[in-house]
Motif scaffolding. Structure first.
Motif, PDB file in Angstrom:
ATOM      1  N   VAL A   1       0.863  -1.176   0.000  1.00  0.00           N
ATOM      2  CA  VAL A   1       0.000   0.000   0.000  1.00  0.00           C
ATOM      3  C   VAL A   1       0.904   1.231   0.000  1.00  0.00           C
ATOM      4  N   ILE A   2       0.745   2.079  -1.014  1.00  0.00           N
ATOM      5  CA  ILE A   2       1.648   3.209  -1.231  1.00  0.00           C
ATOM      6  C   ILE A   2       1.066   4.476  -0.624  1.00  0.00           C
ATOM      7  N   ALA A   3       1.765   5.055   0.345  1.00  0.00           N
ATOM      8  CA  ALA A   3       1.371   6.344   0.920  1.00  0.00           C
ATOM      9  C   ALA A   3       1.962   7.431   0.037  1.00  0.00           C
ATOM     10  N   ALA A   4       1.161   7.886  -0.928  1.00  0.00           N
ATOM     11  CA  ALA A   4       1.679   8.770  -1.972  1.00  0.00           C
ATOM     12  C   ALA A   4       1.693  10.233  -1.580  1.00  0.00           C
ATOM     13  N   MET A   5       0.663  10.683  -0.852  1.00  0.00           N
ATOM     14  CA  MET A   5       0.504  12.109  -0.579  1.00  0.00           C
ATOM     15  C   MET A   5       0.513  12.432   0.909  1.00  0.00           C
ATOM     16  N   ASN A   6       0.677  11.444   1.737  1.00  0.00           N
ATOM     17  CA  ASN A   6       0.592  11.665   3.173  1.00  0.00           C
ATOM     18  C   ASN A   6       1.539  10.741   3.913  1.00  0.00           C
ATOM     19  N   LYS A   7       1.825  11.079   5.171  1.00  0.00           N
ATOM     20  CA  LYS A   7       2.593  10.193   6.031  1.00  0.00           C
ATOM     21  C   LYS A   7       1.615   9.410   6.900  1.00  0.00           C
ATOM     22  N   PRO A   8       1.619   8.098   6.794  1.00  0.00           N
ATOM     23  CA  PRO A   8       0.679   7.297   7.588  1.00  0.00           C
ATOM     24  C   PRO A   8       1.011   7.376   9.069  1.00  0.00           C
ATOM     25  N   LYS A   9      -0.012   7.198   9.897  1.00  0.00           N
ATOM     26  CA  LYS A   9       0.237   7.231  11.344  1.00  0.00           C
ATOM     27  C   LYS A   9       0.978   5.976  11.797  1.00  0.00           C
ATOM     28  N   GLN A  10       0.902   4.924  10.978  1.00  0.00           N
ATOM     29  CA  GLN A  10       1.624   3.704  11.304  1.00  0.00           C
ATOM     30  C   GLN A  10       2.132   3.046  10.032  1.00  0.00           C
ATOM     31  N   VAL A  11       3.428   2.700  10.035  1.00  0.00           N
ATOM     32  CA  VAL A  11       4.022   2.037   8.879  1.00  0.00           C
ATOM     33  C   VAL A  11       3.950   0.530   9.098  1.00  0.00           C
ATOM     34  N   TYR A  12       2.864  -0.084   8.601  1.00  0.00           N
ATOM     35  CA  TYR A  12       2.737  -1.538   8.691  1.00  0.00           C
ATOM     36  C   TYR A  12       3.788  -2.196   7.787  1.00  0.00           C
ATOM     37  N   SER A  13       3.902  -3.509   7.899  1.00  0.00           N
ATOM     38  CA  SER A  13       4.921  -4.225   7.130  1.00  0.00           C
ATOM     39  C   SER A  13       4.689  -4.142   5.631  1.00  0.00           C
ATOM     40  N   ASN A  14       3.464  -3.803   5.196  1.00  0.00           N
ATOM     41  CA  ASN A  14       3.167  -3.717   3.758  1.00  0.00           C
ATOM     42  C   ASN A  14       3.043  -2.274   3.269  1.00  0.00           C
ATOM     43  N   VAL A  15       3.447  -1.313   4.088  1.00  0.00           N
ATOM     44  CA  VAL A  15       3.316   0.102   3.732  1.00  0.00           C
ATOM     45  C   VAL A  15       4.612   0.630   3.116  1.00  0.00           C
ATOM     46  N   PHE A  16       4.459   1.399   2.030  1.00  0.00           N
ATOM     47  CA  PHE A  16       5.578   2.101   1.406  1.00  0.00           C
ATOM     48  C   PHE A  16       5.318   3.601   1.564  1.00  0.00           C
ATOM     49  N   GLN A  17       6.065   4.232   2.470  1.00  0.00           N
ATOM     50  CA  GLN A  17       5.905   5.667   2.738  1.00  0.00           C
ATOM     51  C   GLN A  17       6.823   6.438   1.798  1.00  0.00           C
ATOM     52  N   THR A  18       6.229   7.182   0.870  1.00  0.00           N
ATOM     53  CA  THR A  18       7.026   7.864  -0.156  1.00  0.00           C
ATOM     54  C   THR A  18       7.601   9.190   0.328  1.00  0.00           C
ATOM     55  N   LEU A  19       7.061   9.744   1.418  1.00  0.00           N
ATOM     56  CA  LEU A  19       7.572  11.010   1.950  1.00  0.00           C
ATOM     57  C   LEU A  19       8.616  10.722   3.022  1.00  0.00           C
ATOM     58  N   PRO A  20       9.839  11.223   2.871  1.00  0.00           N
ATOM     59  CA  PRO A  20      10.879  10.973   3.881  1.00  0.00           C
ATOM     60  C   PRO A  20      10.497  11.590   5.226  1.00  0.00           C
ATOM     61  N   GLU A  21      11.098  11.065   6.283  1.00  0.00           N
ATOM     62  CA  GLU A  21      10.861  11.604   7.620  1.00  0.00           C
ATOM     63  C   GLU A  21      11.521  12.973   7.782  1.00  0.00           C
ATOM     64  N   ASP A  22      10.887  13.844   8.546  1.00  0.00           N
ATOM     65  CA  ASP A  22      11.399  15.197   8.761  1.00  0.00           C
ATOM     66  C   ASP A  22      12.789  15.183   9.391  1.00  0.00           C
ATOM     67  N   LYS A  23      13.059  14.188  10.271  1.00  0.00           N
ATOM     68  CA  LYS A  23      14.356  14.163  10.950  1.00  0.00           C
ATOM     69  C   LYS A  23      15.507  14.007   9.963  1.00  0.00           C
ATOM     70  N   LEU A  24      15.266  13.301   8.854  1.00  0.00           N
ATOM     71  CA  LEU A  24      16.318  13.155   7.848  1.00  0.00           C
ATOM     72  C   LEU A  24      16.544  14.465   7.097  1.00  0.00           C
ATOM     73  N   LEU A  25      15.440  15.167   6.807  1.00  0.00           N
ATOM     74  CA  LEU A  25      15.572  16.450   6.123  1.00  0.00           C
ATOM     75  C   LEU A  25      16.335  17.439   7.003  1.00  0.00           C
ATOM     76  N   ARG A  26      16.052  17.424   8.289  1.00  0.00           N
ATOM     77  CA  ARG A  26      16.728  18.336   9.214  1.00  0.00           C
ATOM     78  C   ARG A  26      18.217  18.010   9.330  1.00  0.00           C
ATOM     79  N   LYS A  27      18.508  16.718   9.473  1.00  0.00           N
ATOM     80  CA  LYS A  27      19.912  16.323   9.588  1.00  0.00           C
ATOM     81  C   LYS A  27      20.684  16.687   8.320  1.00  0.00           C
ATOM     82  N   THR A  28      20.024  16.554   7.182  1.00  0.00           N
ATOM     83  CA  THR A  28      20.665  16.895   5.916  1.00  0.00           C
ATOM     84  C   THR A  28      21.145  18.338   5.906  1.00  0.00           C
ATOM     85  N   MET A  29      20.277  19.267   6.359  1.00  0.00           N
ATOM     86  CA  MET A  29      20.658  20.681   6.332  1.00  0.00           C
ATOM     87  C   MET A  29      21.772  20.983   7.329  1.00  0.00           C
TER      88      MET A  29
END
Length: 638
Positions: free
Chosen positions: A388-416
């Motif tokens: 199940v592809i989370a295309a436009m939103n971040k799911p409240k829970q990433v089940y084993s069959n979930v593909f979250q297409t939006l990266p986590e904010d913590k990675l974006l912050r660490k990048t900067m």
């Protein structure tokens, strides 16, 4: 047979009596933990004698409780032995109570020696027997079910309690003289369970003690872990439920700082070279089209609704991108069977769609957008391993069959943070923040020793209210010749606009000011934000997507302009990128799981994707961009 069972029962009872075990009748509200604490034993001791108690105990259930096993030294016991009787003539006003006090005996002992007193009152002149006792002192050694344990480095009470299956309170009860902070080398009493029954302590995990009246809902907010995730880590929860004092294993990452995440640089993979699976791909697209609200008989009304309904406009743009991706995939030999479902942005409608349709043979499902609806779809299809592809939103829970297409904010912050740290030409770092972002900005300041933090001013009348401004004088004498990075942390567009305008005034031929932020929100897109100022400040930020390069020959952009007469929005591009990536991955392996290793990074029009496995088995995209404003264009930053 009956005689055999009777004999067995008698033998068992005699055996228990010989070992001086205790019988306990369970009261309403009692648990194994509270009963164990009452008798100063461990739950393990009770389960050893009462195996059925592991399932569930009911009021009035009789449990066999062993003697307290806390003390390892012999117990001193005083025993009263009857030596004879003396006669006492009852006087006026004497009572049973006064006689027990006079002779140091109990009421039961007096009545037992004078059985008529069970039914008759004491009378003046009665001659009664007074039992005489002597005290015998003896020592008794217990067969202990505790063993000695030496505390290892980095072990605290929580970890040791978890390891031996007891609560911290039970561990403390077993060790009355234990220090409040235990040290490596300390010797503790622990349940004498078999080595293979000890729970493994893993450095990558943390251990949490459940507080009184704490619920799964409360733990979700505190630990960011759902009930299902906690039960996955602590299987005993399914049988016992959540109980105060129990120690839970939790991911150590739940307590780590946001900047501790790992960022990996991977080369782009061209999946066109790997296409081998050309079976027709069955895809479901679940989006909130809300077609029941559109009057299809009125073209003008339909156009007006599309124009004024932002959600519908986004959904239709995404849908167009999906269809264009299907066409592009078709030219690569990938055929698709697409089924479209209208969730109406309503969880109940989504549940109905799940009940009325069989999704077990689908290769993947894209959507839904609404959080609760997405959660229901992912949960329902998890057993069949349907991605199940989370295309436009971040799911409240990433089940084993979930593909979250939006990266986590913590990675974006660490990048900067890492991006600025890596610039060897920078002279200084300044952080400007509103009060709502004060804590995160103070944490950011620690990343750059010597940096200056400027907080927004408070309202003069209400000292607890943010006034969202700083004085121009606060920026004077801060910027010297050379390059200075300025982090602007705010969600307020008027504050952002004011600061950005001020910063522009300090730029000259010798002073370079580069604006950045840990999280670019709507504050940087307000109507008062001047893109010329952002270009002057070379505004840098981490982003899920980049603008497509109009200078390059782009078949997707050309096709869209030809069909619709305008340039595609970011939602059209996102629908195209997500769908084409999905189809290409499905065509390059047996299924999406096999095609989503963390060494595979793909890039399309405005988005790129590299999935890594989430702690609980789902997949989260960790590919994104650092972009900057350059001559009124947003381009990829180096």
């Amino acid at each position: 047979m009956r005689n055999f069972l009777a004999t067995l029962l008698i033998a068992f009872t005699i055996g228990l009596s010989a070992q001086n075990y205790i019988e306990h009748k369970v009261q309403s509200g009692e648990t194994i933990q509270t009963i164990a604490k009452k008798y100063l034993v461990t739950p393990f001791d009770i389960y050893a004698l009462n195996p059925d108690a592991k399932k569930k105990i009911q009021p009035n259930t009789v449990l066999i409780i062993p003697n307290s096993k806390i003390k390892n030294e012999p117990l001193i016991e005083n025993k009263r032995e009857l030596t004879g009787y003396k006669t006492h003539k009852v006087k006026r006003k004497e009572t049973i109570y006064s006689l027990t006090k006079k002779y140091g005996i109990s009421e039961e002992e007096l009545k037992k020696a004078n059985r008529h007193l069970y039914s008759e009152n004491l009378k003046k002149g009665d001659k009664i027997k007074i039992p005489q006792f002597r005290t015998i002192t003896s020592k008794r050694t217990l067969n202990n079910t505790v063993k000695k344990y030496t505390v290892q480095p980095k072990e605290g009470k929580w970890r040791i309690a978890y390891k031996f299956g007891v609560s911290v309170a039970e561990l403390e009860a077993l060790n009355p003289n234990m220090n409040s902070v235990i040290q490596p080398g300390d010797i503790l009493n622990v349940p004498n369970i078999k080595d293979q029954e000890e729970k493994a302590i893993e450095a990558s995990f943390g251990y949490y003690e459940v507080l009184p009246k704490e619920t799964f809902y409360g733990l979700k907010g505190k630990l960011n872990l759902s009930q299902e995730q906690l039960e996955q880590l602590n299987p005993e929860l399914k049988a016992t439920g959540l109980k105060a004092g129990m120690v839970l294993k939790v991911p150590d990452s739940s307590t780590k700082d946001i900047t501790s995440a790992e960022i990996v640089d991977v080369k782009i993979t061209n999946l066109r070279r790997n296409l081998t699976n050309f079976k027709t791909k069955k895809i479901a697209l679940m989006m909130p089209y809300q077609l029941h609200k559109i009057d299809v008989d009125s073209v003008e009304e339909a156009k007006d609704r599309i124009k004024n309904n932002k959600l519908l406009s986004i959904v239709l743009d995404f849908h167009v991108g999906v269809l264009m991706a299907l066409d592009s995939a078709k030219h690569l030999g990938i055929s698709t069977d697409l089924k479209v479902f209208d969730t109406r942005y309503h969880a109940a409608i989504t549940s109905k769609l799940l009940a009325e349709n069989d999704f077990s043979d689908y290769d993947a499902v894209i959507g839904p957008m609404e959080e609760q609806s997405f959660d229901r779809v992912a949960s329902a299809l998890k057993a069949d391993r349907i991605p199940v592809i989370a295309a436009m939103n971040k799911p409240k829970q990433v089940y084993s069959n979930v593909f979250q297409t939006l990266p986590e904010d913590k990675l974006l912050r660490k990048t900067m943070i890492d991006f600025v740290k890596a610039d060897s030409l920078k002279k200084s770092v300044v952080i400007i923040s509103d009060r709502a972002n004060k804590l995160s900005s103070e944490s950011l300041q620690k990343e750059f020793p010597g940096s200056k933090l400027i907080l927004s001013r408070l309202d003069k009348k209400n000292k607890t209210k943010d006034a969202y401004f700083i004085y121009h004088t606060e920026l004077e004498n801060i910027f010297s010749a050379g390059k200075t990075y300025v982090f602007l942390e705010t969600n307020n567009d008027s504050f952002a606009s004011s600061v950005i305008s001020m910063l522009n005034g300090f730029i000259d031929s010798k002073t370079e000011i580069i604006l950045t932020t840990l999280k670019k929100g709507k504050a940087f897109e307000g109507k008062n934000i001047d893109n010329i100022n952002l270009s002057n400040l070379k505004f840098h930020y981490a982003s899920v997507y980049k603008d497509y390069d109009e200078s390059k020959n782009n078949g997707f952009v050309k096709a869209y302009r030809k069909a619709y007469g305008v340039s595609p929005s970011k939602y059209v591009a996102r629908g195209f990128d997500i769908t084409l990536d999905l189809l290409m991955r499905l065509a390059s392996a047996e299924n999406l799981y096999e095609a989503s290793g963390d060494t595979v990074e793909t890039e399309y029009i405005e988005n790129k994707f590299r999935y890594t496995t989430d702690f609980f088995g789902g997949y989260v995209n960790q590919a994104f961009y650092v972009v900057k404003f350059d001559d009124l264009r947003v381009v990829k930053a180096n």
